[in-house]
Every structure is written in structure tokens, then in C-alpha cells.
Design an enzyme around this catalytic site. Sequence first.
Site, PDB file in Angstrom:
ATOM      1  N   TYR A 154     -12.938  -6.991   8.476  1.00  0.00           N
ATOM      2  CA  TYR A 154     -14.152  -6.165   8.434  1.00  0.00           C
ATOM      3  C   TYR A 154     -15.370  -6.914   8.968  1.00  0.00           C
ATOM      4  O   TYR A 154     -16.317  -6.300   9.447  1.00  0.00           O
ATOM      5  CB  TYR A 154     -14.445  -5.706   6.995  1.00  0.00           C
ATOM      6  N   LYS A 205       0.442 -10.452   4.498  1.00  0.00           N
ATOM      7  CA  LYS A 205       1.520 -10.410   5.494  1.00  0.00           C
ATOM      8  C   LYS A 205       1.767 -11.845   5.955  1.00  0.00           C
ATOM      9  O   LYS A 205       1.484 -12.220   7.098  1.00  0.00           O
ATOM     10  CB  LYS A 205       1.115  -9.514   6.675  1.00  0.00           C
ATOM     11  N   ASP A 238       3.472  -4.378   3.573  1.00  0.00           N
ATOM     12  CA  ASP A 238       4.238  -3.165   3.903  1.00  0.00           C
ATOM     13  C   ASP A 238       5.197  -2.820   2.774  1.00  0.00           C
ATOM     14  O   ASP A 238       5.342  -1.653   2.388  1.00  0.00           O
ATOM     15  CB  ASP A 238       4.968  -3.310   5.251  1.00  0.00           C
ATOM     16  N   ASP A 262      -8.038  -1.669   1.488  1.00  0.00           N
ATOM     17  CA  ASP A 262      -8.548  -0.354   1.889  1.00  0.00           C
ATOM     18  C   ASP A 262      -7.403   0.657   1.911  1.00  0.00           C
ATOM     19  O   ASP A 262      -7.504   1.759   1.360  1.00  0.00           O
ATOM     20  CB  ASP A 262      -9.200  -0.470   3.278  1.00  0.00           C
ATOM     21  N   ASP A 266      -6.244   3.684  -1.119  1.00  0.00           N
ATOM     22  CA  ASP A 266      -6.137   5.123  -0.832  1.00  0.00           C
ATOM     23  C   ASP A 266      -4.776   5.649  -1.288  1.00  0.00           C
ATOM     24  O   ASP A 266      -4.666   6.738  -1.849  1.00  0.00           O
ATOM     25  CB  ASP A 266      -6.295   5.405   0.671  1.00  0.00           C
TER      26      ASP A 266
HETATM   27  C1  IPM Z   1     -13.728   2.488   1.456  1.00  0.00           C
HETATM   28  C2  IPM Z   1     -14.092   3.185   2.736  1.00  0.00           C
HETATM   29  C3  IPM Z   1     -14.935   2.246   3.577  1.00  0.00           C
HETATM   30  C4  IPM Z   1     -14.091   1.058   3.926  1.00  0.00           C
HETATM   31  C5  IPM Z   1     -15.580   2.869   4.817  1.00  0.00           C
HETATM   32  C6  IPM Z   1     -16.391   4.082   4.500  1.00  0.00           C
HETATM   33  C7  IPM Z   1     -16.384   1.853   5.585  1.00  0.00           C
HETATM   34  O1  IPM Z   1     -12.949   3.607   3.389  1.00  0.00           O
HETATM   35  O2  IPM Z   1     -14.654   2.090   0.723  1.00  0.00           O
HETATM   36  O3  IPM Z   1     -12.537   2.334   1.185  1.00  0.00           O
HETATM   37  O4  IPM Z   1     -13.317   1.081   4.901  1.00  0.00           O
HETATM   38  O5  IPM Z   1     -14.195   0.059   3.230  1.00  0.00           O
HETATM   39 MG    MG Z   2     -11.138   3.296   2.274  1.00  0.00          MG
END
Ligand code: IPM
Ligand code: MG
Length: 382
Positions: A154, A205, A238, A262, A266
Site C-alpha cells: 500500500y 506467502k 492462499d 484486505d 472481506d
Molecule cells: C479497506 C478498504 C480500503 C483498503 C480502501 C477503501 C482503500 O478496502 O479498508 O479494507 O484497501 O484498505
Molecule cells: Mg478492503
Amino acid sequence: MADRHTAGITSMVANKKLLVLPGDGIGPEVMGEVRRVIDWMDRRRAVTFEVSEGLVGGAAYDAGGTALSDETMADAAASDAVLLGAVGGPKWADVPRVHRPEAGLLRLRKEMDLFANLRPALVFDALVDASTLKPEVVRGLDILILRELTGGVYFGQPRGVETLPDGSERGVDTQVYTTGEVERILRVGFDLAKKRRNKVTSVEKSNVMETGAMWRKIATRVAAEEFPDVEFDHMLADNCAMQLIRDPHQFDVIVTDNLFGDMLSDEAAMMTGSLGMLPSASLSAMDATSGRRHALYEPVHGSAPDIAGQNKANPLATLLSFGMMLRYSFDMAEDADLVEAAVQDVLGSGLRTADIAASGDEVVSTTRMGEALVEALDRRAA
Ligand code: IPM
Ligand code: MG
């Protein structure tokens, strides 16, 4: 209580300076409902919040040409905690990257050194059927993804896209970690695990990436030297993505880098039925002299532009983020429990925003959910 804001009294109350940044899309709507709960706490509990509001993301760009102004950045750094809604949306798709809504969020994370991102994935009993996974796989799930938030790909340099002599392009992002960055996030993970089920899984990884192999070596050392009593293992990212779906109960605390965190968060969030339920906390190290730490709380979900302005969004992830603030920034465990209990109550009574509704459920609006939360708090505190 009514006169506590009068001169002289205020100084006796330990005010909590709170900066609210609603942001874009559904951010302002969900934040509106959380503000009701904050006001309720202010009225009914032994706490006073000094709340100010600012702009971040596309909203800030539209107002001032940048996704986070220097003034708002300074306000955030001077606050005891920041509560953020969400940033981004198609409206700003063509804005240069440095001014993109996401840049405002990344600046907050980086400048406050919020390296530790806690993303709990908890399946509420009432929502077991909202998950796309089988109930027996997700029932009772309670895991924590700890994501490194201020390093890795990032922020690594160099990055950019150059045009080659033949007119084609070459794009570069760089994954970078230092020993100190890996050690400090792992230590947070082990400390958190001790208060949970005492197990850490370090995810990278190492079979492909230099930073991954380094991460694994450091994790092995930190585990053995500093936390011999915590159960510990490694997993390739993975494989972790696969294991999360196969048998998520094997995990307690997953510690991983910025990019894998990240993605895995999710995935873990969706197992709980909806991204609309998941809170997060981003913390800096504690300052040794002041005893203070920077902290930002935000839902895991994004700005959901497709449903923005329609009074449909689920305010619970942002509310639960406020709950995490009470717990981690203000040491108000009882009040945090109360917020979580109110969420259980509204879910238990069958209220569902569209994102967590199963067929046949009565679907309620964002504002109705907010009202119901305040009613639940009233009942609990009666
Ligand atoms: C998160 C989001 C952010 C990230 C974006 C909005 C920059 O996806 O907080 O997980 O990738 O960190
Ligand atoms: Mg995210």
C-alpha cells in the site's frame, strides 16, 4: 446532568474528544443513526463526548479539492478517537490518484501510524442463515483478523506507471516490510490472542515472496522468545483463504500483512452474512509519555454508492465500530457491552436491513434501525 455544560462544570468531566468523518455514499446515513446512539450515551451514561464533524473522501474533494484537508488531519491527530463512515464512489473515478477519496483514508492511517487494524468476524446467532455458507460451518464463529495497515504494498516505493520506448506501459508496486514493522504487528496479535482463545496464525506467502519468508522467520522468533504459551502456527495466504471457508473455527487470531489482510477480511466478513455487520479498529502504538494512542474506527464495508441516499443501508457495522471505540479507546467495557447487547436485541426481534434479510423477513430502513437501537438501549438501561 443538564447543567454539566455550564462553565466550571465542564472541566470536571472527562470529555472524550471524538471526530466524526461520515465521508461518502452511505457513510452520512449510517453515521446519522450512530450519532443518535452517541447522543443517547451522552444523556444517559457517565460520559461526555465532545463531538466535531469533518469531511473526508469525495465529500472533502468536492468541498476543497483534496480528500483530506490539513486542518481535518490535524483535528484527527488531536482527537481521542476518530469515527469514519466510508469513502469513495464512481463520481470520483477519474480524479487523479493523489486526490482520490481513498487517499484521504490512507493519509489518516499513515500519519497517525495506525499500524494495527483489528477486524473481528463474529456471527450473530440471529444471522446464521444470512451467511452464504452452511449454518454448521459458521454458527458461533468469532475470529479476529489483525491486518498490518501502514506498510507493505500500500505504501512501498517505488510505485508508478512509466511509458516504455515502444509506447507500452510498465507498472510497479513494491511490497516492503522492516523487522520492526513485522514484530510490532505480531506482538499486538499475541497480546490480543491471550485475551481470546490463545491462538495465533501468521499468514504470508513465504513460498514466493522475499517479504513473506522474512515475515515467517520473524514470526517464528517472536512466538518462541516472547509468547511461548500462545498456540502458534503459520499458513500461506492462499491456503488461508481456502481454510477460512472450509473450517473457519480452526482460527482465533490471524495476523497478516496489509494486502492479504484486505482480502482475507472481506472474505471473513462475508461469512458472517453481510459486510454491513463488521466493525474495525485501527490503532497506533501507545505513546510512552502521554499514555495516549491514536485510533480510528470504521466499518469494514465501503460507501455502497448503489444504495446511497435510499435509507436502506445497515448502520450496525458503524455502530459496532463505535462500540469498539468505547472498548479500546475509552476503556468503557460496560458501555461497549450495552451497545453490542442492543444490536443483539434488534436482531433478535427480527429487524433486518435489506443486506441481512432472508426471504420472508420484514425489511426495515436505516432510520428505523437507528430508532430501534435507541429503544433497545432505553429498555436495557431502564
Ligand atoms: C479497506 C478498504 C480500503 C483498503 C480502501 C477503501 C482503500 O478496502 O479498508 O479494507 O484497501 O484498505
Ligand atoms: Mg478492503
